[in-house]
Design a protein around this motif. Sequence first.
Motif, PDB file in Angstrom:
ATOM      1  N   PRO A 180       0.800  -1.228   0.000  1.00 39.46           N
ATOM      2  CA  PRO A 180       0.000   0.000   0.000  1.00 39.46           C
ATOM      3  C   PRO A 180       0.834   1.280   0.000  1.00 39.46           C
ATOM      4  CG  PRO A 180       0.061  -0.921   2.193  1.00 39.46           C
ATOM      5  CD  PRO A 180       0.762  -1.905   1.302  1.00 39.46           C
ATOM      6  N   LEU A 181       2.129   1.182   0.317  1.00 32.63           N
ATOM      7  CA  LEU A 181       2.957   2.384   0.426  1.00 32.63           C
ATOM      8  C   LEU A 181       3.483   2.814  -0.938  1.00 32.63           C
ATOM      9  CD1 LEU A 181       5.134   1.388   3.527  1.00 32.63           C
ATOM     10  CD2 LEU A 181       2.979   2.666   3.521  1.00 32.63           C
ATOM     11  N   ASP A 182       3.650   4.117  -1.087  1.00 34.48           N
ATOM     12  CA  ASP A 182       4.343   4.653  -2.254  1.00 34.48           C
ATOM     13  C   ASP A 182       5.842   4.763  -1.990  1.00 34.48           C
ATOM     14  OD1 ASP A 182       2.035   5.159  -3.941  1.00 34.48           O
ATOM     15  OD2 ASP A 182       1.521   6.729  -2.498  1.00 34.48           O
ATOM     16  N   ILE A 183       6.197   5.116  -0.743  1.00 33.84           N
ATOM     17  CA  ILE A 183       7.591   5.277  -0.343  1.00 33.84           C
ATOM     18  C   ILE A 183       7.771   4.624   1.025  1.00 33.84           C
ATOM     19  CG2 ILE A 183       9.414   6.929   0.265  1.00 33.84           C
ATOM     20  CD1 ILE A 183       7.985   8.966  -1.554  1.00 33.84           C
ATOM     21  N   TYR A 184       8.822   3.832   1.149  1.00 34.61           N
ATOM     22  CA  TYR A 184       9.183   3.259   2.437  1.00 34.61           C
ATOM     23  C   TYR A 184      10.387   4.024   2.959  1.00 34.61           C
ATOM     24  CZ  TYR A 184      11.268  -0.168   5.700  1.00 34.61           C
ATOM     25  OH  TYR A 184      11.826  -0.781   6.793  1.00 34.61           O
ATOM     26  N   ALA A 185      10.191   4.817   4.007  1.00 34.45           N
ATOM     27  CA  ALA A 185      11.251   5.609   4.623  1.00 34.45           C
ATOM     28  C   ALA A 185      11.751   4.856   5.849  1.00 34.45           C
ATOM     29  CB  ALA A 185      10.728   6.987   5.012  1.00 34.45           C
ATOM     30  N   SER A 186      13.035   4.496   5.841  1.00 28.81           N
ATOM     31  CA  SER A 186      13.577   3.640   6.883  1.00 28.81           C
ATOM     32  C   SER A 186      14.819   4.254   7.510  1.00 28.81           C
ATOM     33  CB  SER A 186      13.938   2.271   6.287  1.00 28.81           C
ATOM     34  OG  SER A 186      14.592   1.454   7.245  1.00 28.81           O
ATOM     35  N   HIS A 187      15.042   3.922   8.781  1.00 28.70           N
ATOM     36  CA  HIS A 187      16.235   4.415   9.482  1.00 28.70           C
ATOM     37  C   HIS A 187      17.471   3.617   9.118  1.00 28.70           C
ATOM     38  CE1 HIS A 187      16.966   1.475  12.993  1.00 28.70           C
ATOM     39  NE2 HIS A 187      16.151   0.876  12.146  1.00 28.70           N
ATOM     40  N   THR A 188      17.309   2.560   8.330  1.00 28.37           N
ATOM     41  CA  THR A 188      18.456   1.776   7.895  1.00 28.37           C
ATOM     42  C   THR A 188      18.261   1.316   6.457  1.00 28.37           C
ATOM     43  OG1 THR A 188      19.793  -0.208   8.287  1.00 28.37           O
ATOM     44  CG2 THR A 188      17.470  -0.355   8.836  1.00 28.37           C
ATOM     45  N   MET A 189      19.367   1.245   5.730  1.00 30.61           N
ATOM     46  CA  MET A 189      19.323   0.803   4.342  1.00 30.61           C
ATOM     47  C   MET A 189      19.867  -0.612   4.182  1.00 30.61           C
ATOM     48  SD  MET A 189      17.842   3.287   2.903  1.00 30.61           S
ATOM     49  CE  MET A 189      18.052   2.975   1.147  1.00 30.61           C
ATOM     50  N   GLN A 190      20.053  -1.336   5.286  1.00 30.05           N
ATOM     51  CA  GLN A 190      20.556  -2.695   5.153  1.00 30.05           C
ATOM     52  C   GLN A 190      19.477  -3.599   4.561  1.00 30.05           C
ATOM     53  OE1 GLN A 190      20.425  -2.604   9.662  1.00 30.05           O
ATOM     54  NE2 GLN A 190      21.011  -4.711   9.339  1.00 30.05           N
ATOM     55  N   PRO A 191      19.864  -4.734   3.978  1.00 30.93           N
ATOM     56  CA  PRO A 191      18.876  -5.626   3.354  1.00 30.93           C
ATOM     57  C   PRO A 191      17.788  -6.029   4.337  1.00 30.93           C
ATOM     58  CG  PRO A 191      21.099  -6.275   2.751  1.00 30.93           C
ATOM     59  CD  PRO A 191      21.240  -5.223   3.817  1.00 30.93           C
ATOM     60  N   TRP A 227      13.041  -6.340   4.625  1.00 31.83           N
ATOM     61  CA  TRP A 227      11.773  -6.324   3.913  1.00 31.83           C
ATOM     62  C   TRP A 227      11.625  -4.989   3.182  1.00 31.83           C
ATOM     63  CZ3 TRP A 227       8.554 -10.583   4.118  1.00 31.83           C
ATOM     64  CH2 TRP A 227       8.771 -11.494   5.142  1.00 31.83           C
ATOM     65  N   ASN A 228      11.101  -5.053   1.972  1.00 29.82           N
ATOM     66  CA  ASN A 228      10.803  -3.834   1.217  1.00 29.82           C
ATOM     67  C   ASN A 228       9.298  -3.746   0.991  1.00 29.82           C
ATOM     68  OD1 ASN A 228      13.477  -2.899   0.916  1.00 29.82           O
ATOM     69  ND2 ASN A 228      13.839  -4.404  -0.691  1.00 29.82           N
ATOM     70  N   PHE A 229       8.736  -2.612   1.280  1.00 30.38           N
ATOM     71  CA  PHE A 229       7.281  -2.478   1.287  1.00 30.38           C
ATOM     72  C   PHE A 229       6.750  -1.463   0.283  1.00 30.38           C
ATOM     73  CE2 PHE A 229       8.607  -3.525   5.698  1.00 30.38           C
ATOM     74  CZ  PHE A 229       8.058  -4.799   5.767  1.00 30.38           C
ATOM     75  N   ALA A 230       7.606  -0.962  -0.594  1.00 29.72           N
ATOM     76  CA  ALA A 230       7.164   0.092  -1.513  1.00 29.72           C
ATOM     77  C   ALA A 230       8.048   0.082  -2.751  1.00 29.72           C
ATOM     78  CB  ALA A 230       7.242   1.457  -0.821  1.00 29.72           C
ATOM     79  N   PRO A 231       7.609   0.734  -3.825  1.00 25.71           N
ATOM     80  CA  PRO A 231       8.439   0.794  -5.035  1.00 25.71           C
ATOM     81  C   PRO A 231       9.783   1.473  -4.815  1.00 25.71           C
ATOM     82  CG  PRO A 231       6.186   1.484  -5.506  1.00 25.71           C
ATOM     83  CD  PRO A 231       6.302   1.378  -4.025  1.00 25.71           C
ATOM     84  N   VAL A 232       9.841   2.410  -3.887  1.00 20.63           N
ATOM     85  CA  VAL A 232      11.096   3.096  -3.603  1.00 20.63           C
ATOM     86  C   VAL A 232      11.342   3.108  -2.102  1.00 20.63           C
ATOM     87  CG1 VAL A 232      11.093   4.561  -5.655  1.00 20.63           C
ATOM     88  CG2 VAL A 232       9.944   5.339  -3.575  1.00 20.63           C
TER      89      VAL A 232
END
Length: 329
Positions: A100-111, A113-118
């Motif tokens: 459902p997300l357009d953007i997943y903003a995370s405090h870490t970029m390590q591999p 789960w990804n929940f959005a196109p970007v």
Amino acid sequence: MPRDSVILNFRKGFPALKEAFEHIGYGVVENDWAPAADLLAHTESCVVNLYDAIRNPWAAVGLKRRLHRGGVPLIGLGRDAPWHMGIRWRRLALFRLLRPLDIYASHTMQPTWNFAPVKLYSPNAVWVRNFNLHGHSLEEMRNPGFYEYDVSFLGNLDGQRYKEHAKREYFFKMLADRLKKLGIHYRFEQGTGVAMPEQVRLIQRSRINLNYGAAADHGACPSWGLPERCYGVPGCGGFLLSDERKHGSDDFDSASEWAGFTGLDDCVEKIQYWLAHFADSRRIAEAAHARVMREHTYAQRARTLIAAAKRFRAGDEAGLVKPADRESR
């Protein structure tokens, strides 16, 4: 109509981010999962707590549909990656499937789960209203006589109630024994219920402020992300000595703004070193303070989220980080 509002859906609130959006000129509507069309007409973005959305996936899907009718992107903000402690695997898998997300903003970029196109790097930050110099000056803090403690830590040390902090509790028990034998004056304290003025006083009156462990860690696999403490301590002018985290070198200059350690023995050695090199520790503290106040405030995080929303709406994903094609889980 100008887009001058933000919807902020955090069930328990996120006052630091709310104040940040207001500081940069946006009105904030909180916990509206069914926004009306007239609100959406002047809404820049909707930022939702990733955990709230995962626990209510169909509400998140419905929210996205409403938002898209008004041209508003949905940003999910996660502060507990990569392990997403407390969320069952099936819930994570369902949410990833629904996307459902357009953007997943995370405090870490390590591999993870990804929940959005970007995916967007959105680390923690300093809440400036609470964590600042509070009337003291960096020059004043150069005086060794300003300090009451050699080393301190204030945070969650209840490993019985909070299993994710059991390793931290053990670490500080072991460290306390080592420092006591060396005659180093320390204060390690459970942070629950400690008023903000006392938190700031402890930071400022300690030559060394430690960071070890985070709720986002899992066993021997720490998160790359930095806890808020890593920004709040420098925000108050304190010297931070942290366990090593990959994003430490992304958010700070590792040579002039950051001091780290790799384990218990190294922590003891680094404490002794920095106590013996007080002037050098203050140079790092002052450089880190300047960096935090310039780049790592929640106002800066709010600006980043707004810029990402504008780019996404315009169809320009330049600058947004796309997730890898293959995910770790």
